[in-house]
Each structure stands twice: as C-alpha cells, then as structure tokens.
Design a protein around this motif. Structure first.
Motif, short mmCIF file in Angstrom:
data_model
loop_
_atom_site.label_atom_id
_atom_site.label_comp_id
_atom_site.label_asym_id
_atom_site.label_seq_id
_atom_site.Cartn_x
_atom_site.Cartn_y
_atom_site.Cartn_z
N LEU A 258 102.13 -15.61 100.10
CA LEU A 258 103.14 -16.35 100.87
C LEU A 258 104.54 -15.79 100.61
CD1 LEU A 258 101.75 -19.96 100.42
CD2 LEU A 258 101.94 -18.72 102.59
N TYR A 259 104.83 -15.48 99.36
CA TYR A 259 106.13 -14.86 99.06
C TYR A 259 106.26 -13.53 99.79
CZ TYR A 259 107.51 -18.10 95.31
OH TYR A 259 107.90 -19.20 94.59
N LYS A 260 105.19 -12.73 99.78
CA LYS A 260 105.24 -11.42 100.43
C LYS A 260 105.35 -11.55 101.94
CE LYS A 260 102.80 -8.93 96.78
NZ LYS A 260 101.53 -8.31 96.33
N ALA B 121 105.19 -21.28 99.66
CA ALA B 121 104.74 -20.87 98.32
C ALA B 121 105.06 -21.95 97.29
CB ALA B 121 105.39 -19.54 97.94
N GLU B 122 106.27 -22.50 97.37
CA GLU B 122 106.66 -23.55 96.43
C GLU B 122 105.86 -24.82 96.65
OE1 GLU B 122 108.78 -23.45 93.74
OE2 GLU B 122 108.63 -21.30 94.12
N ARG B 123 105.57 -25.12 97.91
CA ARG B 123 104.75 -26.30 98.20
C ARG B 123 103.37 -26.14 97.57
NH1 ARG B 123 100.62 -27.27 100.84
NH2 ARG B 123 100.59 -25.22 101.83
N LEU B 124 102.79 -24.95 97.67
CA LEU B 124 101.46 -24.72 97.10
C LEU B 124 101.52 -24.75 95.57
CD1 LEU B 124 98.52 -24.18 97.74
CD2 LEU B 124 99.00 -21.73 97.72
N TRP B 125 102.63 -24.27 95.01
CA TRP B 125 102.81 -24.35 93.56
C TRP B 125 102.76 -25.81 93.10
CZ3 TRP B 125 103.45 -21.22 89.31
CH2 TRP B 125 104.03 -21.81 88.17
N TYR C 285 103.30 -17.83 86.79
CA TYR C 285 104.76 -17.86 86.60
C TYR C 285 105.38 -16.52 86.97
CZ TYR C 285 105.43 -22.46 84.53
OH TYR C 285 105.53 -23.82 84.34
N ASN C 286 104.69 -15.44 86.66
CA ASN C 286 105.25 -14.12 86.96
C ASN C 286 105.41 -13.87 88.45
OD1 ASN C 286 105.72 -13.23 84.36
ND2 ASN C 286 103.72 -12.25 84.14
N VAL C 287 104.55 -14.48 89.25
CA VAL C 287 104.70 -14.36 90.70
C VAL C 287 106.02 -14.99 91.15
CG1 VAL C 287 103.82 -15.22 92.89
CG2 VAL C 287 102.27 -14.14 91.28
N ARG C 288 106.30 -16.18 90.66
CA ARG C 288 107.56 -16.85 91.01
C ARG C 288 108.76 -16.07 90.46
NH1 ARG C 288 107.96 -22.59 89.10
NH2 ARG C 288 109.26 -22.99 90.93
#
Length: 283
Positions: free
Chosen positions: A185-187, A194-198, A213-216
């Motif tokens: 989603l970020y890509k 992405a934040e909603r799914l987090w 965490y590294n993805v964020r």
C-alpha cells in the motif's frame, strides 16, 4: 541439495520451512538456491538443469517424508529457474516416486514462483488449481505466499480481499501477511490505507514485529523527516522491540536527505562500533 548444495537432506527441512514461513516482505537470500543451478539458469542452460535435478531423483531417502523434502528442493530449483512445467511434473510425480505430497511441496512451488521474474503472476491460478487437484487445504503460509504474489503485481486491493477470505475460513492472519500488504500500500502511494491496516492488525491482536515497524519507518524516511522516523523508533522500543540494522539505515538515509550529514555519520559510526553493516545512502 537444490536449496543449498552444502546442506545434508536432514538439515534442509528447518531451513526450507523457515523460508516458507517468513518469506513475504524482503527478497529471499540468494544462498537459498543452489548457486550452480542459478548460474545455469542465467545462461539458459535448461537441459543441464534438467539432467542434474532428474539425476537427484535416483537415490532418494527411504523415508517418504524425507523423500518429499528432497523432491521439494528440486521443485524449488525448477520453478525458480522458470521451468514451471518441470516443477509441476515433479509435484505430480511425488507418489510415483514413493513420496508423500503435503503442503510443504505446494508451498515450496508457490514460494519459488514468487521469486521468479516470469512466474509470480501465475501463483493465484496455481494456488487454486493445485490445492484442488491434489486435495490440499492451503494454510497460513500458502495464503501468505498468495498475498505476496498479488502485492508483487501491485494489486494490494486484491491482497486485502484475501485477508477477508482467510478470516472467513478461520485461518490465522500473521504479522507477515499484514506487513506484506502494508508495504505494498505504501508503494502504491496509499499511506492512509496502509495506516488503517496497521491499526486493524493491532486491533485484531496481531503484534507488529521489527519488519512491520521497518516498513513504516522506511516510508517515513522517504516521505517524512528525521523527527518522524525517531518517533516511530521510540514507539518500536516501547513495544519492547529493538531497532535493527535496517531501521538505522533508514534513519541515516533520512538524515542525509535532509542534509544532516553529521547525524548520519554519528549513527553510522555507532553501528560500525557494534559490528553491524551500515549503508548510508544519500538520495
């Protein structure tokens, strides 16, 4: 052994299972595949690959499970070389060769297809067709590989629908599967989703691991500022997770992007002192 020529067949099971259970977000190590076969594939020496792998079917272990393990390594080598027909033939032939046929073999094939430049788009159809043909019920690893294939195709929305399917079937959704989609989603430039799914992941009781965490942090390093990256690192520590080399590399990259070269050098030197491999990239 096709996954690692220096490994004995008895050592391969935990090695293969470890990769199949964690492979989603980051590329698999190049050492996961036989280097000789990788070189032959790059040179399109497919007949030599076939001769080598077929010769390994002659002296198989007596135990049926051990046989499947060794044959699964051939399936991986065939599929990772782009030789899908040979991989499928080997999967079909497992009973004839005196081997069990379990999800290990199916997941091995799907996993290898995801790491082939030409075959990852075939994974959804293979997932459906092969599990039905061989009466195998996909597990959380199978679904994780399926999710990864959709994300590789830049189709995070389809991957999201797989989560709903898993939930409906009572199949555990792992942090790896959530992280794979969040990364995608970020890509796809969909940070809000992405934040909603987090948040959904955490609400569902799935604890983020360092990779999550590294993805964020990677996203904030690219699109935010060092303060935001540091804030996420503090959040990570408050969750009793230690930032790793990837984390600090993203921090250094963010420092460099904003011109804070002294701060980047400080982090770099600290990592070097700890014996970690640091890569500060100015971009």
């Amino acid at each position: 052994m096709a996954l690692a020529s220096s490994r004995r067949s008895g050592d391969l099971l935990p090695y293969l299972l470890r990769h199949l259970s964690t492979a989603s977000l980051f590329p698999v190590s190049p050492h996961a595949f036989d280097p000789d076969i990788r070189r032959m594939a790059k040179s399109h020496r497919f007949s030599e690959i076939e001769d080598l792998l077929e010769s390994r079917k002659i002296n198989l272990p007596a135990d049926a499970s051990a046989r499947e393990l060794q044959l699964a390594s051939s399936i991986v080598s065939y599929a990772s070389s782009g030789m899908l027909h040979h991989a499928l033939r080997t999967l079909d032939d497992l009973p004839r060769l005196g081997s069990t046929r379990t999800l290990l073999s199916l997941n091995a094939l799907l996993f290898a297809c995801n790491h082939s430049k030409t075959l990852f788009r075939r994974v959804p159809d293979l997932f459906s067709d092969l599990s039905r043909r061989h009466s195998l019920s996909p597990d959380k690893v199978s679904y994780g590989i399926l999710i990864k294939s959709h994300c590789l195709a830049r189709n995070a929305s389809r991957a999201l629908s797989i989560l709903k399917e898993m939930d409906g079937k009572g199949i555990e959704i792992t942090a790896v599967s959530y992280t794979t989609i969040i990364d995608s989603l970020y890509k796809e430039n969909k940070p809000e989703e992405a934040e909603r799914l987090w948040n959904e992941m955490r609400d569902n009781g799935v604890s983020p691991d360092p990779a999550a965490y590294n993805v964020r942090i990677m996203h904030r390093a690219k699109n935010g500022n060092p303060a935001e990256v540091l804030a996420l690192m503090e959040e990570m520590k408050s969750a009793a997770l230690e930032p790793d080399t990837f984390t600090y590399n993203y921090l250094m990259t963010c420092y460099c992007r904003h011109g804070y070269l002294d701060d980047a050098k400080r982090v770099y030197n600290e990592l070097q002192e700890k014996g970690c491999q640091a890569e500060c990239i100015y971009s």
